[in-house]
Design an enzyme around this catalytic site. Structure first.
Site, PDB file in Angstrom:
ATOM      1  CG  ASP A  78      -2.062   0.933   1.152  1.00 53.54           C
ATOM      2  OD1 ASP A  78      -2.167   1.640   0.131  1.00 53.54           O
ATOM      3  OD2 ASP A  78      -2.859   0.997   2.097  1.00 53.54           O
ATOM      4  CG  ASP A 106      -1.747   5.283   2.289  1.00 51.94           C
ATOM      5  OD1 ASP A 106      -2.522   4.993   1.353  1.00 51.94           O
ATOM      6  OD2 ASP A 106      -1.809   4.757   3.410  1.00 51.94           O
ATOM      7  CG  ASP A 132       0.649   0.728   6.057  1.00 50.05           C
ATOM      8  OD1 ASP A 132       1.200   0.043   6.945  1.00 50.05           O
ATOM      9  OD2 ASP A 132      -0.410   1.358   6.251  1.00 50.05           O
TER      10      ASP A 132
END
Length: 375
Positions: free
Chosen positions: A99, A101, A279
């Site tokens: 992930d 972000d 992440d």
């Protein structure tokens, strides 16, 4: 403010979600019968967990009936995915999931806005940061393919529908990495983030020219580890800037002496990207729930959009990401001061209680985040 305005807004969002799922079916893995499914509706904060399905039609029926705000399947495969506890499920294997972000990028700390609504923090990220995160997703995919040897055809990259990108390596049940523990996955994360990298590795290698003048040795695509990563990032940067001639020379390792200055600039910049901001908790979790591609993200009402490499390179935050672009504009009441920021290609700024009439993609974005109500 009357309670029925909140109810009316939630019902409206639920109905438009249902309309979407009547037309669009999320992408579901072929081994979906071994996966747990989960969802959150528009009428509460709790999740429906420990679901399993035996047919695609069963999934479609669920989506139309429940019109969920969020819809997930597990990265893991289980013997009994519907069992109520993790111990009872019988873990078999898990895909590699990552992930990215945009709000975690070091250059984007000043472009993130946090707004408090009813003791909840709502985060807005400027389009520019999300577009920069797309470049990190390209680098990450290259690492998985060229450094970890994962088949590129098994890797899916998606705009998350909110503020970043998902990169998933869908692995066979028997693949060694699929059966790897959290500890092994943590090592993979550390490698991707270039944790504790030896500074000597990053020093430019040199050779003596015919005039005994030190000349840089270009990192090669074929080199293992970080130097190979630097070469690929240099190529990506040159390609991104439409320096096709230089990109080809980097790729082919040919006639670089005429491009010393550009080469040095590209190499210096490439070194800033060798650590990919992912992440860690997402990647080390062997039973993570991941958003189904083409499902709607309930905090933007944008779909989780799979992207080809070409689409990733050209990625821009525009209203065209929304499946509701052709809907009529919607008048909303803004619930908090929103400072100037670029959202879906629109430079916006609102005061609390403003009542703008917005194009559907932008209106739905603010309604789903809880930053606005229907008028």
């Amino acid at each position: 403010m009357p309670e029925d305005v909140f109810v009316k807004t939630r019902r409206f969002l639920e109905n438009i979600t249902r309309t979407y799922y009547r037309k669009i079916m999320p992408i579901i893995p072929k081994d979906f019968m071994l996966r747990e499914f989960a969802a959150q509706t528009w009428h509460g904060k709790s999740y429906i967990r420990h679901m399993s399905f035996h047919s695609i039609e069963e999934i479609r029926k669920f989506l139309i009936e429940k019109a969920p705000r969020h819809f997930y399947f597990s990265s893991a495969r289980y013997n009994e995915p519907e069992a109520p506890s993790m111990d009872q499920k019988g873990w078999r294997s898990s895909d590699l999931v990552f992930d990215i972000d945009a709000d975690h990028l070091p250059e984007c700390k000043e472009k993130v806005v946090e707004i408090n609504i009813d003791d909840e923090k709502v985060k807005l990220v400027d389009d520019e940061c999300i577009e920069k995160a797309a470049f990190r997703a390209i680098i990450l995919k290259d690492i998985l393919v060229y450094e970890l040897g994962i088949d590129k055809n098994s890797i899916s990259v998606e705009f998350s529908g909110n503020r970043g990108f998902h990169v998933t390596a869908y692995l066979d049940d028997s693949h060694d990495l699929a059966r790897s523990s959290s500890d092994v996955r943590r090592e993979i994360v550390n490698y991707i983030k270039a944790v504790d990298i030896d500074e000597k590795t990053l020093m430019p290698w040199t050779k003596l020219s015919t005039r005994s003048k030190p000349m840089p040795i270009l990192p090669s695509f074929n080199e293992a580890g970080i130097r190979g990563r630097i070469a690929r990032i240099m190529y990506r940067l040159a390609h991104q800037r439409k320096l096709k001639s230089i990109a080809n020379k980097i790729l082919l390792q040919k006639d670089l002496s005429k491009y010393d200055e550009v080469f040095e600039e590209l190499e210096h910049e490439a070194r800033q990207y060798i650590s990919v901001e992912i992440d860690e908790q997402v990647s080390i979790d062997v039973s993570r729930l991941i958003r189904a591609p083409l499902s709607l993200h309930g905090k933007s009402l944008l779909p989780v959009k799979p992207l080809s490499e070409e689409e990733l390179e050209k990625f821009r935050m525009t209203p065209r990401l929304s499946p509701f672009i052709n809907e009529e504009p919607i008048r909303v009441r803004i619930l908090a001061d929103i400072p100037q920021i670029r959202i879906l290609g629109n430079r916006i700024r609102f005061r609390k209680n403003d009542r703008p009439r917005l194009d559907a993609p932008l209106a739905l974005y603010f309604l789903s985040k809880g930053l606005a109500l229907l008028v």
